[in-house]
Write a protein that holds these residues in place. Sequence first.
Motif, short mmCIF file in Angstrom:
data_model
loop_
_atom_site.label_atom_id
_atom_site.label_comp_id
_atom_site.label_asym_id
_atom_site.label_seq_id
_atom_site.Cartn_x
_atom_site.Cartn_y
_atom_site.Cartn_z
N GLU A 194 -35.26 -17.24 31.30
CA GLU A 194 -35.10 -16.05 32.13
C GLU A 194 -35.60 -14.75 31.57
O GLU A 194 -36.02 -14.77 30.43
CB GLU A 194 -33.36 -15.81 32.40
CG GLU A 194 -32.80 -15.32 30.82
CD GLU A 194 -31.31 -15.40 30.99
OE1 GLU A 194 -30.41 -16.08 31.81
OE2 GLU A 194 -30.69 -14.54 30.13
N VAL A 215 -35.77 -16.38 36.86
CA VAL A 215 -35.47 -17.43 35.92
C VAL A 215 -36.27 -18.86 36.36
O VAL A 215 -36.66 -18.97 37.57
CB VAL A 215 -33.92 -17.73 36.65
CG1 VAL A 215 -33.45 -18.92 35.85
CG2 VAL A 215 -32.98 -16.58 36.16
N ILE A 287 -30.95 -10.80 36.74
CA ILE A 287 -31.25 -11.93 36.34
C ILE A 287 -30.34 -13.28 37.13
O ILE A 287 -30.71 -14.02 37.44
CB ILE A 287 -31.36 -12.15 34.86
CG1 ILE A 287 -32.37 -11.47 34.25
CG2 ILE A 287 -31.24 -13.83 34.45
CD1 ILE A 287 -32.32 -11.51 32.70
#
Length: 745
Positions: A194, A215, A287
């Motif tokens: 990530e 990701v 994220i």
Amino acid sequence: MNNLKKIALQLFALLFCAQTIMAQTPADWVNPFIGTTNYGTTNPGAVVPRGMVSVVPFNVSGNSPLNKHDKDNGWWSTPYSWDNKYFTGYSHVNLSGVGCPELGVILLMPTTGDVNGDHGEYGSEMSKQVAHPGYYSTYLNKYAINTEVSATERTGISRFTFPAGQSNILIDLGNGLTNESGASLKIVNNREIEGWRMTGTFCYNDGTERPVYFVARFSQPAEEFGVWKKMPKMGPEAAWSATSDKIKYYKNFKAEMAGDSIGSWFTFNTKANEEILVEVGISYVSIENARLNLNYESKDFDFEATRKQAEEKWNEALSTITVKGGTDDQKTVFYTGLYHIQIHPNILSDVNGQYPAMESFEIKTHPNGERYTVFSLWDTYRNLHPFMSLAFPQQQLNAVQSMIEMYDESGWLPRWELNSTETHVMEGDPALPVIVDTWFRGIRDFDIEKAYEAMYKSATTPGAENKIRPDIDHYISHGYVPLMSQYDNSVSHALEYYIADWNLAQLAKELGKDDDYERFLQQSRGYKNYYDKEFGIIRPKLENGEFMPDFNPRQGENFEPSPGFHEGNAYQYTFCAHHDMDGMITLNGGKKEFVKKLQAIFDDGHFDMANEPDIHYPWLFNYIKGEEWRAQKELNRLMATYFKNAPDGLPGNDDTGTMSTWIVYAMMGIYPVLPGDMNYAIALPVFDEVKIQLDQNFYPGSELIIKKSGSGDKIKSILLNDKKQKYFFIDHADLVKGGVLEIKQ
């Protein structure tokens, strides 16, 4: 017996050909390589309609002799060029058809052998390129790796077929097209990573910086992994260090790594022809949202299912318009244009509706529909947004709702918006004609009073406080923007303001704001201030009311700097007051003289097909009865000269679909000459029949058929549902009732 066999074979061949033709879908006619050279700045990467993610071959870096263009050796604004062969990975967020470098980051690169994080060394010659809507493939000669990519709205998927031995997949966060630097990554485990990459400074304008989060997941666990960073160049301490100005590698590193030139690798011991897949989720929020997007849209590494879904989405979008007749190349040019129209504006919001607010890092949630981004409005207000209103009204509604949200969040409508930042690029107040045009086309599920408030603000706020029209003061007091410095684009600014104010006047009248109507209509007539009788053309004007001395109306050709004009010259801007055709014709000496001067623009080589200000010029002949044939003559020449089924098949920057929209309209035989005016100019269609499926959530008709009949190169009559039309114009409201527009030649 032999004759019977021969006849049977011929019949079989005919049947096979007929089945092949019948099986061809609209997506089959698209050539994603059109516009990938000649500065068209399109790319052949995998994307779905309005997708946030596009997985694009990145081949414009590395200073390789295999490349004609390099992003670090000159102005270059696209991640891919057909002229280049040095491949350094697949980028996952990209722009199509723009004139400034931006995005082109989160590069995924397969290699074999020892790990090397230097893109000038790990890159490979590419060959065997294949591109279809939603799919791209190329072979890496250096490594004998076949690469394939596809996409969903918010994720990309890559399938790499490796030879036997040590195989690597690199994620390079240092290389990219953007002029911004800075990134962070963290290896979660041997199958997942990530991080984020900074983007921004579009056209070198500060204040547009924004991180993009990702990701990435692998279809199988890596046997080894790690990260790298480029070490700084040392001074005296270099005598004691072997890493000065070199890449340093950190095996099995699982803490967060941040820096400018960083990346990671995942290594696998592959068998011959072993496939390893990578899925990448993207978000401009976090994220966590990138992971959410990946979880929601992933097909669990099923590449064929992802590719099939992408193709189905393209066929659904492209099937809105079907054509009959024409050559194969003409169909390809047409459907590729329609394909480019469906790339931008694109989705910014995540699957949970979240997106970054305009001009801030606040996170908002879209209540319904989708938040759009990439509004290159100086380009697209002229034709792309009216086209979306006709063919894709729900998408156009999303676009307008997004623009009004931007006003709510920042206090201003956008001019050239990118990822919820204002880039301040190009001229005018182009959001106004987009919103007004949309309203008059019958797409009205938005707050028109709030929209009017926003438009009124930019049209009246004093320049010192005006983010959109900073040079408005003299415009309001004297009717024009004066030339204050050599290359200030003053005339271009004013001409765009006139069109915006004319649109605002029409809406004011519609809403019963009569005083505003008179005010803005009067302001829109100020273009006459620039007309110079000496040259018979518009000319920059000084603050004292005198014309600029030493005037050369040709200056500005081929994008050279020009006093008063942006990306053009006086010839390419003189007939840009088409919101007042009667006044403009009178100003230029009446109908006969107007036609003569307009024709001379084409005959003397002043017309520029590669840029927006004059792309409506061919259609202006339709305003002079008896001269409409000239429009057809020029359109035929322009279509044949500048648009073709080849990598150089666009005349220049596609400008997020504007040039593609021009050719799609021209091939259909209709064109919205002036946004805000509901009349389409008419010309001969290229095809025997064009069928547009109308969205009955917005329009009363179910389909509109445009067809031509007869023979010849001039229009003899125009019939709408068998009713003969007096003029070479058709009203939008009549067209969307459906039926048949027949153009007889």
